[in-house]
Motif scaffolding. Structure first.
Motif, short mmCIF file in Angstrom:
data_model
loop_
_atom_site.label_atom_id
_atom_site.label_comp_id
_atom_site.label_asym_id
_atom_site.label_seq_id
_atom_site.Cartn_x
_atom_site.Cartn_y
_atom_site.Cartn_z
N LYS A 2 19.89 -50.17 -9.06
CA LYS A 2 20.85 -51.15 -9.56
C LYS A 2 21.57 -51.84 -8.40
O LYS A 2 21.72 -51.26 -7.32
N PRO A 3 22.02 -53.08 -8.60
CA PRO A 3 22.77 -53.75 -7.54
C PRO A 3 24.12 -53.09 -7.29
O PRO A 3 24.78 -52.61 -8.22
N GLY A 32 25.76 -52.63 -12.97
CA GLY A 32 25.90 -52.52 -11.53
C GLY A 32 26.51 -51.20 -11.09
O GLY A 32 26.93 -50.39 -11.92
N ASP A 54 25.54 -55.91 -2.59
CA ASP A 54 24.78 -57.06 -3.08
C ASP A 54 25.64 -58.18 -3.66
O ASP A 54 25.15 -59.28 -3.89
N CYS A 231 23.61 -60.71 -8.79
CA CYS A 231 23.57 -59.76 -7.67
C CYS A 231 22.21 -59.05 -7.62
O CYS A 231 21.65 -58.83 -6.54
N GLU A 232 21.69 -58.71 -8.78
CA GLU A 232 20.37 -58.06 -8.84
C GLU A 232 19.29 -59.00 -8.34
O GLU A 232 18.39 -58.60 -7.59
N LYS A 233 19.37 -60.27 -8.73
CA LYS A 233 18.41 -61.26 -8.28
C LYS A 233 18.46 -61.42 -6.76
O LYS A 233 17.43 -61.50 -6.09
N LYS A 235 19.52 -59.18 -4.64
CA LYS A 235 19.02 -57.93 -4.06
C LYS A 235 17.49 -57.94 -3.99
O LYS A 235 16.89 -57.57 -3.00
N GLU A 236 16.86 -58.37 -5.09
CA GLU A 236 15.40 -58.42 -5.16
C GLU A 236 14.85 -59.42 -4.14
O GLU A 236 13.84 -59.18 -3.49
#
Length: 242
Positions: A2-3, A32, A54, A231-233, A235-236
């Motif tokens: 997870k971010p 998150g 992130d 934030c997840e995007k 991070k990826e």
């Protein structure tokens, strides 16, 4: 994984650091991992912290030093803690340079605007005529006044509405924003309630406290989900280029 979301805390002149559990709870609920950022004015440590997380959540709290936007203190100015201002501005600069998402809430919205070249009302009732009650005498979860949202905004894409009700707990407020920021929501008295950057994927400031509204308000939930998703995007995307 997870971010990880870096969260700023309130800081008192006595050096006590603290955070309402609402902030960490909403990040967890949105998917998150909250990471509380301890206060420091060491530039190397601030840079390292910004690399480790992130996204950045700038929280509410006390007043902001008016010398940061070239003004003398107004009689209505409350307590300021210069170390908090300094660290948060440094964090904002780091996150913008790394193009990582930022969400600023209430004071966080104001310091985000100042860090990006804007200014603010030091004391809204004392500096602007005919304003609404922006320090509501009601539970924190209560939506006390309406805001108008620009339809060509990220906020509108999240809420799918141009008019919503929000809570209100501030005596300072954003006065002017400069490029790359644009105003995306205002109260009926003209006070700026939200802005976003047109140069970043997710840099958003909101004047109200959505973390106190999530139990009853779907718009608040959507905002935090959108922030954590951004934030997840990010991070990826970072993982691809490592």
């Amino acid at each position: 994984m997870k971010p990880v979301i870096g969260i700023t805390m309130s800081l008192e002149q006595s050096k006590k650091q603290f955070l309402s559990q609402e902030y960490s709870d909403v990040i967890i609920a949105a998917g998150g991992i909250p990471f509380l950022l301890p206060y420091t004015v060491d530039d190397e440590l601030i840079a390292e912290m910004s690399r480790l997380v992130d996204g950045l959540l700038l929280t509410g709290g006390g007043d902001i030093d008016p010398t940061l936007f070239d003004e003398e203190p107004h009689p209505g100015l409350g307590e300021i803690v210069p170390d908090r201002d300094e660290m948060e501005i440094a964090l904002i600069e780091q996150f913008n340079a790394q193009r990582k998402p930022i969400l600023g809430i209430c004071r966080g919205c104001q310091i985000l605007n100042i860090a990006m070249g804007g200014d603010m009302y030091q004391d809204l009732p004392g500096q602007k005529k005919a304003v609404l009650q922006h320090q509501q005498k009601a539970p924190r979860s209560h939506a006390s006044h309406t805001i108008q949202i620009a339809e060509d905004s990220l906020l509108y894409s999240i809420f799918a509405k141009s008019l919503i009700k929000v809570n209100s707990f501030h005596h300072q407020a954003v006065r002017k924003v400069v490029s790359p920021l644009k105003v995306t929501a205002v109260a009926s008295d003209g006070v700026i309630e939200a802005f976003e950057s047109i140069a970043h994927e997710f840099v958003v400031g909101v004047q109200w406290h959505p973390e106190s509204m999530v139990a009853k308000d779907d718009h608040a939930k959507r905002l935090f989900r959108a922030f954590v998703a951004a934030c997840e995007k990010r991070k990826e995307k970072s993982a691809v280029f490592r």
